[in-house]
Design a protein around this motif. Structure first.
Motif, PDB file in Angstrom:
ATOM      1  N   LEU A 140     -14.639 129.887  34.486  1.00 49.88           N
ATOM      2  CA  LEU A 140     -13.965 131.072  35.026  1.00 49.88           C
ATOM      3  C   LEU A 140     -12.452 130.905  35.019  1.00 49.88           C
ATOM      4  CD1 LEU A 140     -16.401 131.805  37.981  1.00 49.88           C
ATOM      5  CD2 LEU A 140     -16.026 133.287  36.004  1.00 49.88           C
ATOM      6  N   ASP A 141     -11.976 129.697  35.310  1.00 44.88           N
ATOM      7  CA  ASP A 141     -10.524 129.469  35.280  1.00 44.88           C
ATOM      8  C   ASP A 141      -9.975 129.712  33.876  1.00 44.88           C
ATOM      9  OD1 ASP A 141     -10.492 128.896  37.944  1.00 44.88           O
ATOM     10  OD2 ASP A 141     -10.430 126.708  37.698  1.00 44.88           O
ATOM     11  N   GLU A 142     -10.688 129.221  32.852  1.00 40.01           N
ATOM     12  CA  GLU A 142     -10.246 129.443  31.484  1.00 40.01           C
ATOM     13  C   GLU A 142     -10.289 130.930  31.126  1.00 40.01           C
ATOM     14  OE1 GLU A 142     -12.527 127.051  28.837  1.00 40.01           O
ATOM     15  OE2 GLU A 142     -12.027 125.164  29.843  1.00 40.01           O
ATOM     16  N   ALA A 143     -11.349 131.617  31.556  1.00 40.28           N
ATOM     17  CA  ALA A 143     -11.470 133.042  31.255  1.00 40.28           C
ATOM     18  C   ALA A 143     -10.351 133.835  31.918  1.00 40.28           C
ATOM     19  CB  ALA A 143     -12.827 133.561  31.718  1.00 40.28           C
ATOM     20  N   ALA A 144     -10.035 133.492  33.168  1.00 41.93           N
ATOM     21  CA  ALA A 144      -8.974 134.204  33.881  1.00 41.93           C
ATOM     22  C   ALA A 144      -7.626 133.997  33.202  1.00 41.93           C
ATOM     23  CB  ALA A 144      -8.922 133.739  35.329  1.00 41.93           C
ATOM     24  N   GLU A 145      -7.395 132.796  32.699  1.00 41.31           N
ATOM     25  CA  GLU A 145      -6.121 132.524  32.026  1.00 41.31           C
ATOM     26  C   GLU A 145      -5.996 133.361  30.757  1.00 41.31           C
ATOM     27  OE1 GLU A 145      -2.423 131.154  31.260  1.00 41.31           O
ATOM     28  OE2 GLU A 145      -3.620 130.913  33.091  1.00 41.31           O
ATOM     29  N   VAL A 146      -7.076 133.435  29.969  1.00 48.31           N
ATOM     30  CA  VAL A 146      -7.034 134.265  28.760  1.00 48.31           C
ATOM     31  C   VAL A 146      -6.840 135.731  29.130  1.00 48.31           C
ATOM     32  CG1 VAL A 146      -8.338 135.030  26.741  1.00 48.31           C
ATOM     33  CG2 VAL A 146      -8.456 132.635  27.463  1.00 48.31           C
ATOM     34  N   ALA A 147      -7.531 136.186  30.169  1.00 46.19           N
ATOM     35  CA  ALA A 147      -7.420 137.586  30.584  1.00 46.19           C
ATOM     36  C   ALA A 147      -5.992 137.922  31.003  1.00 46.19           C
ATOM     37  CB  ALA A 147      -8.395 137.880  31.724  1.00 46.19           C
ATOM     38  N   GLY A 195      -3.536 140.469  28.882  1.00 48.88           N
ATOM     39  CA  GLY A 195      -3.479 141.759  29.575  1.00 48.88           C
ATOM     40  C   GLY A 195      -4.838 142.391  29.831  1.00 48.88           C
ATOM     41  N   ASP A 196      -5.883 141.581  29.864  1.00 52.25           N
ATOM     42  CA  ASP A 196      -7.238 142.089  30.098  1.00 52.25           C
ATOM     43  C   ASP A 196      -7.512 142.139  31.602  1.00 52.25           C
ATOM     44  OD1 ASP A 196      -9.767 142.997  29.664  1.00 52.25           O
ATOM     45  OD2 ASP A 196     -10.426 141.328  28.415  1.00 52.25           O
ATOM     46  N   GLU A 197      -6.666 142.874  32.313  1.00 54.54           N
ATOM     47  CA  GLU A 197      -6.738 142.925  33.776  1.00 54.54           C
ATOM     48  C   GLU A 197      -8.088 143.409  34.315  1.00 54.54           C
ATOM     49  OE1 GLU A 197      -4.323 141.932  35.959  1.00 54.54           O
ATOM     50  OE2 GLU A 197      -3.248 141.164  34.215  1.00 54.54           O
ATOM     51  N   PRO A 198      -8.753 144.401  33.681  1.00 49.84           N
ATOM     52  CA  PRO A 198     -10.015 144.882  34.255  1.00 49.84           C
ATOM     53  C   PRO A 198     -11.092 143.814  34.412  1.00 49.84           C
ATOM     54  CG  PRO A 198      -9.195 146.456  32.646  1.00 49.84           C
ATOM     55  CD  PRO A 198      -8.332 145.232  32.536  1.00 49.84           C
ATOM     56  N   MET A 199     -10.999 142.701  33.676  1.00 47.67           N
ATOM     57  CA  MET A 199     -12.010 141.654  33.810  1.00 47.67           C
ATOM     58  C   MET A 199     -11.774 140.758  35.024  1.00 47.67           C
ATOM     59  SD  MET A 199     -14.456 141.886  31.670  1.00 47.67           S
ATOM     60  CE  MET A 199     -15.184 140.279  32.000  1.00 47.67           C
ATOM     61  N   LEU A 200     -10.563 140.770  35.593  1.00 48.66           N
ATOM     62  CA  LEU A 200     -10.246 139.827  36.666  1.00 48.66           C
ATOM     63  C   LEU A 200     -11.073 140.041  37.934  1.00 48.66           C
ATOM     64  CD1 LEU A 200      -6.385 139.502  36.167  1.00 48.66           C
ATOM     65  CD2 LEU A 200      -8.153 137.804  35.629  1.00 48.66           C
ATOM     66  N   PRO A 201     -11.309 141.278  38.391  1.00 48.26           N
ATOM     67  CA  PRO A 201     -12.176 141.409  39.576  1.00 48.26           C
ATOM     68  C   PRO A 201     -13.578 140.856  39.340  1.00 48.26           C
ATOM     69  CG  PRO A 201     -10.973 143.450  39.170  1.00 48.26           C
ATOM     70  CD  PRO A 201     -10.743 142.574  37.982  1.00 48.26           C
ATOM     71  N   ARG A 202     -14.131 141.026  38.157  1.00 49.79           N
ATOM     72  CA  ARG A 202     -15.458 140.480  37.853  1.00 49.79           C
ATOM     73  C   ARG A 202     -15.436 138.957  37.923  1.00 49.79           C
ATOM     74  NH1 ARG A 202     -18.475 144.112  33.617  1.00 49.79           N
ATOM     75  NH2 ARG A 202     -17.573 146.150  34.046  1.00 49.79           N
ATOM     76  N   ILE A 203     -14.389 138.379  37.337  1.00 50.56           N
ATOM     77  CA  ILE A 203     -14.264 136.919  37.352  1.00 50.56           C
ATOM     78  C   ILE A 203     -14.168 136.417  38.784  1.00 50.56           C
ATOM     79  CG2 ILE A 203     -12.687 135.031  36.753  1.00 50.56           C
ATOM     80  CD1 ILE A 203     -12.104 136.620  34.129  1.00 50.56           C
ATOM     81  N   ASP A 204     -13.383 137.093  39.614  1.00 54.03           N
ATOM     82  CA  ASP A 204     -13.231 136.667  41.009  1.00 54.03           C
ATOM     83  C   ASP A 204     -14.558 136.728  41.769  1.00 54.03           C
ATOM     84  OD1 ASP A 204     -10.507 136.000  41.059  1.00 54.03           O
ATOM     85  OD2 ASP A 204      -9.918 138.088  41.286  1.00 54.03           O
ATOM     86  N   LEU A 205     -15.379 137.743  41.487  1.00 54.54           N
ATOM     87  CA  LEU A 205     -16.652 137.861  42.193  1.00 54.54           C
ATOM     88  C   LEU A 205     -17.600 136.723  41.824  1.00 54.54           C
ATOM     89  CD1 LEU A 205     -17.254 141.715  42.076  1.00 54.54           C
ATOM     90  CD2 LEU A 205     -16.925 140.310  44.118  1.00 54.54           C
ATOM     91  N   VAL A 206     -17.640 136.344  40.547  1.00 52.16           N
ATOM     92  CA  VAL A 206     -18.490 135.211  40.161  1.00 52.16           C
ATOM     93  C   VAL A 206     -17.913 133.913  40.720  1.00 52.16           C
ATOM     94  CG1 VAL A 206     -19.520 133.968  38.224  1.00 52.16           C
ATOM     95  CG2 VAL A 206     -19.261 136.443  38.116  1.00 52.16           C
TER      96      VAL A 206
END
Length: 730
Positions: free
Chosen positions: A630-637, A641-652
């Motif tokens: 998740l940390d790697e995914a958040a960094e890529v997001a 500029g893939d902001e819409p994915m960040l709330p999903r990442i935070d929930l997982v």
């Protein structure tokens, strides 16, 4: 650092991951209380349906029957049904509109919902999920909260409508189950149709039979429209039109536009049969459209309407006649001026005005900006018979222009709604500006989605006609573009229907890449509908084609869908061992999808598949591994500029911390998800975050935070329309 920082002076916090933080319990509660929600929708009750006309005669008995039934039902908290039955165009809808104006609005003050089921009928069946979705949105339920499945929409409709005194008006009901699904819990359902439905009568429905006007009432109506009419001549017109209000209105409107003629001229021409087509097929089709059962009286009504429409159409201008023929060719039920111009019509505004003034066309209700025009179904049957006289080559060329217009428009809409997602088809050749003569069809993602939704029935009809005509590329192009609509608005049955046609089109074109995409879309719709076996069958067929596909992302979408199904099956397993095996199966599939997206590379695909891998790791109780992914995914997001994915990442991430027993960090990650979801207007994700946060606060015995979450949840759901609007003051 996010807005969860140290406001409040001196509160301590510890880094969790990325920019999530842990703050003191009181500040957490204060932050949740401060999350800004959208305002509630206006509390005005919905008021849908055709308006009443100023000129209306007779129908005293029918109006009294409707009034008495409504009064009886209004005094009873149980729902009621009234059936208004008569041949097509006899005035059933207008009768209901008059009753609404005179009595029913007062008796059912919480709103009026309306639908014409002909707009949602395909191969004899009605898409009730789409109808209920429209009702829910009209009642103020936010689009993010409208579920995908029919059973879920039915349940939500009953919940939202339960305290309301609603009037639901439904035209063109053919079968009892169509009506039963739309009965409000404690209101009145008024349905119109061409025949009585015995099973509804056995359920206690009240029957109102609407016959053609008798000579006296018809004569009164003609003379109110045409004040100079001699009573005897007016009576002759009524008899020649068989007392049919639609035919009478068309004849008098036609006359009003020709001041050099008199009512005697109308009588003479109709009597002489000057405009009769002599086409038995046309008369038969008209009889079907009107609901004729073969009786002599109904046959007479059909022939009368046919003759009047022949007369009216024969006298319109050439441009207007061309428009009328176009309406007969169009695969859907409505048209915009932009569509008509795109298929070669000239003087469109003037022609539409003449069709409206002749009562051949009416304005259709629509939620989005463009005006939409439609023919009454009886008139549409006549127009389609007239269009059969067109040369076959001309008919096909017009249809091709319609299909090309919608294929380009849908592609532009898809691009605005879903951005730079992976697509097989190239961008449309025509720019969006060329598709709208006076203004763009839509200007942004939200606007494009509304346009696609408003055109949904026409788009489905266009896909079917393109398949019938063998225009295979246009079939799959439309199907691919409409994923933006199907996924966003959960039109899952549409997705399955069109996707199957898309599969056939791909096979005709020997396009394995397209077939994979089409099968995956059908599989995803089946997955969301809970039909996992059907979804897997489609993916099995798609997997057999992967060796022939050039783009690795096609492999990625198949592995992703397989992984989602594996997770879904894991949730239904009874033993922990079986659940763990399913989680590991899903992880491996998502890893393959992740590798496929890295190979392109596709940054958004990398983020999505990393998120999916983390979900599978959480399901397999590998909490620490999930946090690393998740940390790697958040960094890529964040980088892309893939902001819409960040709330999903935070929930997982929050679920991972729960598994590790770190409630404070789970709370911080969930608050971060709520914060981001609110700023991005992802209200369904915000709801999910607040619900999880309330549960975490309960486990941590943090009463202020739990109270803040529960209150914010109530406010959010109230503003999203899950609680009905307050009734207006008496």
């Amino acid at each position: 650092m996010s807005s969860l920082g140290t406001d409040g002076g001196g509160a301590t916090y510890n880094s969790v991951s990325g920019d999530a933080v842990v703050v003191g319990p009181l500040l957490m509660a204060q932050h949740i209380e401060g999350i800004q929600l959208p305002p509630a929708a206006p509390a005005a009750p919905p008021c849908q349906g055709p308006p009443p006309t100023r000129v209306f005669v007779n129908r005293t008995e029918e109006l009294a029957g409707l009034r008495d039934a409504a009064l009886a039902l209004a005094a009873d908290p149980q729902p009621g049904v009234v059936m208004v039955v008569g041949v097509g165009g006899v005035g059933k809808t207008q009768l209901v509109a008059q009753a609404v104006r005179r009595e029913l609005t007062r008796l059912f003050p919480d709103g009026q919902l309306y639908v014409d089921l002909e707009d949602h009928r395909r191969d004899g069946a009605v898409d009730l999920a789409a109808v209920l979705g429209g009702f829910l949105r009209a009642l103020g339920v936010h689009k993010d909260y409208v579920p995908g499945r029919l059973a879920e929409r039915t349940a939500l409709f009953r919940s939202v409508a339960a305290p309301l005194r609603l009037l639901v008006k439904v035209d063109n009901v053919q079968h009892a189950p169509e009506a039963r699904a739309l009965v409000p819990p404690q209101g009145l359902l008024v349905v119109t149709g061409r025949r009585a439905l015995p099973s509804l009568l056995m359920d206690g429905a009240v029957l109102i039979d609407v016959a053609p006007l008798d000579d006296r009432a018809g004569t009164e109506l003609v003379r109110r429209w045409y004040a100079d009419a001699d009573e005897g001549t007016a009576a002759d017109v009524v008899r020649l039109c068989a007392g049919h209000p639609l035919a009478l209105r068309a004849a008098v409107e036609w006359l009003a536009a020709r001041p050099q003629l008199t009512l005697d001229d109308v009588v003479r021409d109709l009597t002489a049969g000057r405009y009769g087509t002599g086409d038995d097929g046309a008369r038969e089709a008209m009889g079907v459209a009107m609901g004729a059962s073969g009786g002599a009286a109904q046959d007479g009504v059909g022939e009368a309407v046919d003759a009047v429409l022949d007369a009216v159409v024969a006298e319109v201008s050439d441009d207007t006649r061309h428009l009328y023929d176009l309406f007969g060719v169009l695969p859907g039920t409505t048209a915009t001026a932009d569509l008509l111009r795109a298929v070669g019509a000239t003087r469109v505004d003037a022609g539409l005005g003449e069709l409206l003034s002749s009562r051949l066309a009416v304005l259709a209700e629509s939620a989005d900006r463009p005006l939409r025009y439609r023919l009454h179904d009886v008139v549409r049957a006549h127009a389609r018979q007239c269009a059969r006289a067109l040369p076959e080559e001309r008919r096909r060329s017009l249809l091709r222009l319609v299909v090309d217009f919608y294929a380009d428009a849908a592609a532009h809409g898809d691009a605005l709604v879903l951005g730079a997602r992976f697509r097989i088809q190239p961008p449309p050749v025509r720019p969006l500006a060329e598709l709208g003569a006076k203004e763009a069809l839509f200007t942004g993602g939200a606007d494009a989605l509304e346009w696609l939704d408003a055109e949904r029935d026409n788009l489905q009809a266009v896909i079917r006609i393109a398949a019938d005509e063998g225009w295979h590329q246009e079939v799959w192009r439309l199907c691919e573009s409409l994923w933006a609509l199907y996924h966003s608005r959960k039109h899952l049955a549409d997705c399955v229907e069109s996707g199957l046609l898309g599969i056939e089109a791909a096979q005709h074109e020997a396009r394995p890449d397209v077939e994979i995409r089409m099968r995956n879309q059908v599989a995803r719709a089946a997955y969301e509908l809970g039909d996992l076996d059907r979804a897997e069958a489609q993916l099995d067929a798609a997997a057999g084609l992967l060796e022939l596909a050039g783009d690795p992302r096609l492999s990625g979408v198949v592995w992703e869908s397989r992984g989602l199904i594996a997770l879904a099956r894991g949730r239904s397993e009874e033993s922990l061992h079986a659940m763990g095996e399913r989680a590991e199966e899903a992880r491996q599939l998502f890893e393959r999808a992740l590798a496929a997206n890295r190979a392109v590379p596709d940054p958004h695909g990398v983020v999505v598949q990393s998120y999916n891998v983390a979900q599978a790791l959480v399901a397999g109780e590998r909490w620490t591994d999930a946090l690393g992914v998740l940390d790697e995914a958040a960094e890529v997001a964040r980088t892309t500029g893939d902001e819409p994915m960040l709330p999903r990442i935070d929930l997982v991430r929050a679920q991972s911390f729960v598994g590790l027993g770190s409630l404070d960090r789970a709370v911080a990650a969930t608050v971060a998800a709520a914060d981001r979801a609110a700023s991005l207007k992802q209200f369904a994700k915000l709801d999910q975050a607040l619900e999880l946060l309330a549960a975490l606060a309960d486990r941590a015995e943090d009463r202020p935070l739990r109270a803040a979450c529960e209150e914010k949840l109530r406010e959010l759901r109230r503003n999203m329309g899950l609680e009905p609007p307050a009734a207006p003051p008496a």
